[in-house]
Design a protein around this motif. Structure first.
Motif, PDB file in Angstrom:
ATOM      1  N   SER A  26      20.274  90.751 -31.691  1.00 27.19           N
ATOM      2  CA  SER A  26      20.431  91.227 -30.314  1.00 27.19           C
ATOM      3  C   SER A  26      19.861  92.629 -30.187  1.00 27.19           C
ATOM      4  O   SER A  26      19.768  93.369 -31.167  1.00 27.19           O
ATOM      5  CB  SER A  26      21.902  91.218 -29.902  1.00 27.19           C
ATOM      6  OG  SER A  26      22.647  92.077 -30.724  1.00 27.19           O
ATOM      7  N   HIS A  72      22.154  93.523 -22.764  1.00 29.82           N
ATOM      8  CA  HIS A  72      21.516  93.192 -24.037  1.00 29.82           C
ATOM      9  C   HIS A  72      20.956  91.774 -24.017  1.00 29.82           C
ATOM     10  O   HIS A  72      21.382  90.926 -23.258  1.00 29.82           O
ATOM     11  CB  HIS A  72      22.461  93.400 -25.225  1.00 29.82           C
ATOM     12  CG  HIS A  72      23.653  92.496 -25.271  1.00 29.82           C
ATOM     13  ND1 HIS A  72      24.785  92.702 -24.534  1.00 29.82           N
ATOM     14  CD2 HIS A  72      23.886  91.384 -25.995  1.00 29.82           C
ATOM     15  CE1 HIS A  72      25.665  91.765 -24.794  1.00 29.82           C
ATOM     16  NE2 HIS A  72      25.146  90.941 -25.681  1.00 29.82           N
ATOM     17  N   TRP A  73      19.949  91.553 -24.866  1.00 30.82           N
ATOM     18  CA  TRP A  73      19.326  90.254 -25.038  1.00 30.82           C
ATOM     19  C   TRP A  73      19.753  89.689 -26.389  1.00 30.82           C
ATOM     20  O   TRP A  73      20.149  90.432 -27.282  1.00 30.82           O
ATOM     21  CB  TRP A  73      17.805  90.330 -24.933  1.00 30.82           C
ATOM     22  CG  TRP A  73      17.165  91.303 -25.862  1.00 30.82           C
ATOM     23  CD1 TRP A  73      16.812  92.584 -25.583  1.00 30.82           C
ATOM     24  CD2 TRP A  73      16.814  91.094 -27.240  1.00 30.82           C
ATOM     25  NE1 TRP A  73      16.265  93.185 -26.685  1.00 30.82           N
ATOM     26  CE2 TRP A  73      16.261  92.288 -27.717  1.00 30.82           C
ATOM     27  CE3 TRP A  73      16.925  90.022 -28.107  1.00 30.82           C
ATOM     28  CZ2 TRP A  73      15.812  92.434 -29.033  1.00 30.82           C
ATOM     29  CZ3 TRP A  73      16.475  90.169 -29.413  1.00 30.82           C
ATOM     30  CH2 TRP A  73      15.923  91.361 -29.839  1.00 30.82           C
ATOM     31  N   VAL A  74      19.673  88.382 -26.531  1.00 30.78           N
ATOM     32  CA  VAL A  74      20.084  87.706 -27.761  1.00 30.78           C
ATOM     33  C   VAL A  74      19.075  86.610 -28.085  1.00 30.78           C
ATOM     34  O   VAL A  74      18.632  85.882 -27.198  1.00 30.78           O
ATOM     35  CB  VAL A  74      21.488  87.079 -27.604  1.00 30.78           C
ATOM     36  CG1 VAL A  74      21.855  86.244 -28.806  1.00 30.78           C
ATOM     37  CG2 VAL A  74      22.540  88.136 -27.378  1.00 30.78           C
ATOM     38  N   ARG A 126      29.165  91.724 -35.072  1.00 33.02           N
ATOM     39  CA  ARG A 126      27.803  92.229 -34.923  1.00 33.02           C
ATOM     40  C   ARG A 126      27.692  93.534 -35.704  1.00 33.02           C
ATOM     41  O   ARG A 126      28.537  94.410 -35.602  1.00 33.02           O
ATOM     42  CB  ARG A 126      27.464  92.480 -33.460  1.00 33.02           C
ATOM     43  CG  ARG A 126      26.052  93.014 -33.253  1.00 33.02           C
ATOM     44  CD  ARG A 126      25.750  93.258 -31.782  1.00 33.02           C
ATOM     45  NE  ARG A 126      25.828  91.985 -31.052  1.00 33.02           N
ATOM     46  CZ  ARG A 126      26.297  91.889 -29.807  1.00 33.02           C
ATOM     47  NH1 ARG A 126      26.758  92.941 -29.171  1.00 33.02           N
ATOM     48  NH2 ARG A 126      26.333  90.715 -29.201  1.00 33.02           N
TER      49      ARG A 126
END
Length: 190
Positions: free
Chosen positions: A56, A64-66, A186
């Motif tokens: 991410s 946020h992007w994943v 994470r």
């Protein structure tokens, strides 16, 4: 003079260290790797579960992007045994932060993801132990997921995750919808 210099150094070090615990959270460009897993559907026996790995990255405004991969195993009862359905999927998604506490420890996000993968029923075996034939087939699947995710910072580099997710996949011979309840961790790497 040495006395004032010492007091100045102490004041500067206290000022810099007091906000340090919250300084490195949700900065644009930060990236992390995450491990996640949990239950799929209901808590029946045998347990339906999933596990996954993702990368991410954080963007502006604490979004946020994943991008990741996931393995899901659901079991369907048949007489005194169960027939497994396994899905291997790849995901790409974007999450919008909509709530956080003032100390920047907890963040609540909602996200959407595109999913594509492969589904196999009974590991490709069409004939069951009693000679019955499965009418379902292995297939490529595609669709999306809607996720509600809670992030809790343990440290500036370790984040605990809890999420609820609804997946919908077309191309499957069986049901299209799967609800997931899971936990994860994470690790921020930069």
């Amino acid at each position: 003079m040495k006395k004032y210099l010492f007091l100045f150094a102490v004041c500067v070090s206290l000022a810099l260290s007091s906000g340090q615990a919250y300084a490195q959270r949700y900065l644009p460009g930060m990236k992390g790797v995450e491990l996640r897993g949990g239950f799929a559907g209901s808590l029946q026996s045998p347990v339906d579960w999933y596990t996954g790995f993702a990368v991410s990255g954080y963007t502006k405004r604490a979004n946020h992007w994943v991008a990741g991969v996931e393995y899901l195993l659901k079991n369907y009862g048949y007489r005194e045994t169960s027939v497994p359905r396994a899905q291997f999927t790849a995901e790409g998604g974007y999450y919008l932060k909509f709530l956080s506490d003032p100390a920047k420890i907890f963040f609540l996000s909602v996200g959407g993801s595109a999913l594509v993968g492969y589904e196999t029923l009974n590991w490709g075996e069409k004939v069951l132990y009693d000679g019955s034939m499965l009418s379902y087939r292995d297939a490529f699947v595609y669709g999306g997921a809607l996720t509600l995710e809670l992030e809790s910072y343990v440290t500036d580099r370790i984040v605990l995750l809890a999420h609820v997710r609804e997946r919908v996949l077309w191309g499957s011979s069986l049901g299209k919808f799967t609800t997931q309840f899971g936990l994860g961790v994470r690790f921020i790497i930069n």
